[in-house]
Design an enzyme around this catalytic site. Structure first.
Site, short mmCIF file in Angstrom:
data_model
loop_
_atom_site.label_atom_id
_atom_site.label_comp_id
_atom_site.label_asym_id
_atom_site.label_seq_id
_atom_site.Cartn_x
_atom_site.Cartn_y
_atom_site.Cartn_z
N CYS A 243 -1.76 8.08 4.85
CA CYS A 243 -2.02 7.61 3.49
C CYS A 243 -3.35 8.16 2.98
O CYS A 243 -3.56 8.24 1.77
CB CYS A 243 -2.01 6.09 3.43
SG CYS A 243 -2.73 5.30 4.87
N GLU B 52 0.89 -1.16 0.00
CA GLU B 52 0.00 0.00 0.00
C GLU B 52 0.92 1.20 0.00
O GLU B 52 1.74 1.35 0.90
CB GLU B 52 -0.88 -0.07 1.26
CG GLU B 52 -2.00 0.95 1.27
CD GLU B 52 -1.72 2.04 2.27
OE1 GLU B 52 -1.86 1.82 3.47
OE2 GLU B 52 -1.31 3.15 1.81
#
Lengths: 525, 525
Positions: A302, A265
């Site tokens: 994120c 990710e």
């Protein structure tokens, strides 16, 4: 808990074989005791071999036994939350209260996965009964369940030192799947890592599980990570971090003699699109809410909503002014590591070099590694012409995009690479534009947010924390939420088995009372 | 249906741009009319762009509309079964009756996927309702469903010219997922490919779908396959074939700027273990059943039970004699292509070079490309010492392994790489040995067969046609059975959406009456 700095390999505490390090307090610049051990390929081999030895017993624990183990980790994490928060605060320069909350939420993630394990739906138990009289040939009994992949390597992330680290969601979901875990601790928070690691190590011992179910290793440079990815007994890898780092691991794993799944990710700017009626109705409110979230954790998230896009028109000035006001009142705070600070400084300069104008700035830095919040503005045509403007700046910077017209908004939406999330603000009058925008977003992101903000993240059944490349390296999975367990499972079919040889989940009497697909239909009991 | 040999790109028939070929009848050595067109990167680009254009509309077709389309393909395939079987027989040298059956089964696969689409469970609709009063912070409404990945490239396989080819399970499952498909036809059966391709092309037109939903391309050498894997708009690839070919595509796709999933199904020897009591009770029956299946389709099947292992003792002689008898009565028949024949000839020689002894052979070849059945025998210690003895020989060869003792049987089981299937024959008296063997097999295979044979394959809900590398490149998925659809889907979360903007599957009133996970619990309606 006394921190000793040793590696935790199975039940053992293993001293340094490849040097040591000390944790840095980025708020003060001080190095802290103790010395934390670095290991190398030998320690990796020892940990992975133990994990492999643990697979047969751990992956076959009963659902109730495995759930109790996960609950225990949750309880033990919550019991050390103050100590863990204090240590994490010292190692990050961020407030301890933030980490008490993160510890409590992370403990809860283990309990949620305990529930997932008890429910047993993740096994996807499926039965096609025998059809001895079928023409032209009989069908034999077929029964399918998911089984654990085997040893999983988790790379701890820098930015959420609990929830994406040693005891984070990757570890919780892999353990829930029945996979032993080897964590490579992030060197930005070695003490927080050790506390979490000792909790899990103790929980393994308390539960009477094979010691190889969990290990924690640490190393200097890339060598230890490469040894983990290369080890022939490792069956999957998770990583949260930069695109460069993630793709290096990804490619390395794909070039093994036997490629293994690597879920990375990596990067996302989480674009926010404000449609005209929403802009006119609540431009200021949207900008203010977005800016607060963008600067949370010094912009090191994120899901940071990094890019705000709207067509110039009624409400745009209010939106812009509110964003300016929010950024100007932002305090400077230390970033997680000196390296992250330096990259941030470099990348905000890149925004200017690419043609964005700085229109607001937060308080000036007091400490060397403080990150100063900043708001940039750029035209839609410039955003479209300059791909790097559409890329992540990890830190407290926001890019406001002034679009020329509705067509340019759609064009901008199409120009983004894969995202973890994208947000749409729309009122009833925006219906036509929203209907045009939504399919574009659906193809480019794992989550679409409507009239709300991309942060915070829910850890629940309907969570997707994933998305097309480069948000992740495999959009078919999520790394957060209950679905994260699916990354570590594979199907096995048992054909024509006598009942007593079948896994419990598939026995005729359904002793676990699972939901199962029987002859194509869902049924329980 | 008149075969013209053109490429089928969307609704168009596209003539050759890169040369032509003719089909070879491997039974006679004759080349057949017509000439089949080869295309190149331009034709790939045209097909993939059309597929990308089709994504938005096709992936959002209603479940009933998409199911009707799949049913129509099934019906149209069945309607041409005799013509398709005759053409396939000429292009393979195998009996037409075999291909009538294969066509009917393949038509049924489309109908089964129509049912999967109507059931809608593949959407995995999941709802976490809003919790406005939750402390410390409210939860927003979250709803998740799976969406189509986008354009999928299917490489047709050589060995099952219908069920693993243009209208095979890969195409059916990708279309079911809502993905447009571009098939790269295998040059071993161009006419059979064209018939299947025209059926799907016509079904697309009949259903009023975007023409880009399906294209069929063909090319010489590797260039066209590489262009397909490299094309930036392609989102996934499936391949069934050799390990060398599959891994070349796999690595190529992983080195794209944006890696994409490649599901390769490659190689498996499907080992069969006969435990002592079963050996004594029915050694001859097992060997005879196994040998018949191993020689089916001239041994050109991914599920061919290639290696038969038993500990020397009571029943071993009967097992061996029965295998010899079965192989000796086998007729020689043409293999699928001259290249496959040459590889077979080379690989059976390799078995001898590696220390196996030929103990039986079938009828001698009448035609140049006939494959002669053969039975080899080797000791357990030799099998363990020589890794290539544990690798696939594509063709009608069987390797019988005479094991020294029960410990060597377990050691041999541990020595195999990943498999599509493994088989165990056991009687009640074999209980202890079976319990030792089963977890070893579970870690190495996607399907375990008990007292039966690995062939034929069922296409059903509990089917796994997958397994650890090198059986496939991603053990988390199956390429056959209803689960195959999961390869082409990814989750998307819709957060805080007004009901009217939600996909039908997630609307509050559940208009599709789907099974959904609501707040963690399965519920329907």
């Amino acid at each position: 808990m006394t921190l000793t700095g040793e590696l935790l390999i199975g039940a053992a505490e293993v001293p340094a074989t490849a040097g040591t390090m000390k944790a840095l307090n980025p708020a003060t610049g001080d190095l802290m005791e103790p010395e934390f051990a670095f290991g190398g390929p030998q320690e990796v081999d020892r940990a992975v071999r133990l994990a492999d030895e643990a697979v047969d017993s751990y992956s076959h624990t009963s659902l109730s036994e495995r759930a109790a183990f996960l609950d225990r980790i949750g309880d033990m994490l919550e019991a050390v939350k103050d100590e863990l928060a204090a240590q994490t605060s010292e190692e990050t320069g961020l407030p301890a209260a933030q980490f008490v909350g993160e510890a409590v939420r992370t403990a809860d993630v283990f309990r949620k996965f305990a529930t997932v394990v008890r429910q047993g739906r993740f096994l996807q138990a499926t039965i096609d009964p025998a059809q001895p009289d079928r023409q032209p040939a009989p069908r034999l009994d077929h029964r399918l369940q998911k089984v654990a992949l085997g040893p999983v390597v988790v790379f701890g992330a820098s930015n959420f030192p609990i929830s994406y680290s040693v005891a984070g969601g990757d570890t919780a979901s892999a353990l829930a799947a029945g996979c032993p875990v080897i964590v490579k601790a992030h060197n930005a928070h070695p003490g927080a890592s050790e506390i979490q690691g000792r909790v899990i190590q103790q929980a393994v011992a308390d539960a009477g599980l094979h010691e190889g179910v969990f290990s924690l290793v640490r190393g200097a440079g890339n060598e230890i990570g490469e040894a983990l990815v290369d080890h022939p007994l490792v069956r999957a890898v998770t990583f949260t971090g930069s695109e460069v780092g993630g793709m290096a691991l990804y490619h390395r794993a794909q070039l093994r003699p036997d490629p293994i799944p690597v879920f990375t990710e990596m990067t996302s700017v989480n674009p926010t699109f404000v449609l005209p009626a929403a802009l006119a109705a609540r431009g200021a409110e949207i900008a203010s809410g977005l800016a607060q979230r963008a600067m949370y954790n010094v912009g090191q998230a994120c899901l940071k909503p990094a890019i705000l896009l709207a067509v110039d028109g009624p409400g745009f000035r209010e939106l812009r002014d509110a964003a300016i006001a929010e950024v100007e009142r932002a305090a400077a705070r230390p970033m997680l590591t000196p390296g992250i600070h330096d990259a941030y400084t470099h990348n905000v300069q890149r925004l200017e070099d690419d043609g964005a104008s700085r229109i607001a700035a937060g308080a000036v830095s007091a400490h060397t590694w403080d990150g100063q919040s900043a708001l940039y503005e750029v035209s839609g045509s410039r955003l479209l012409a300059e791909p790097t403007l559409r890329e992540e700046v990890f830190g407290p910077a926001i890019l406001l995009v002034r679009l020329a017209d509705p067509e340019q908004l759609l064009e901008a939406a199409r120009a983004f690479r894969g995202q973890l999330s994208a947000t749409l603000h729309a009122e009833t009058a925006d219906r036509v534009a929203a209907a045009q925008l939504l399919p574009i977003l659906e193809r480019r992101t794992g989550r679409i947010v409507f009239n709300a903000f991309s942060m915070p993240q829910e850890v629940s059944y309907a969570t997707t924390h994933g998305g097309p490349f480069p948000a992740t390296s495999d959009s078919r999975f999520t790394s957060v939420g209950m679905g994260a367990i699916e990354r570590f499972l594979r199907p096995v079919t048992y054909q024509n088995f006598p009942d007593e040889y079948l896994p419990e989940s598939l026995r005729e009497a359904n002793p676990l009372q699972l939901w199962r697909v029987v002859d194509g239909q869902l049924a329980q009991g």
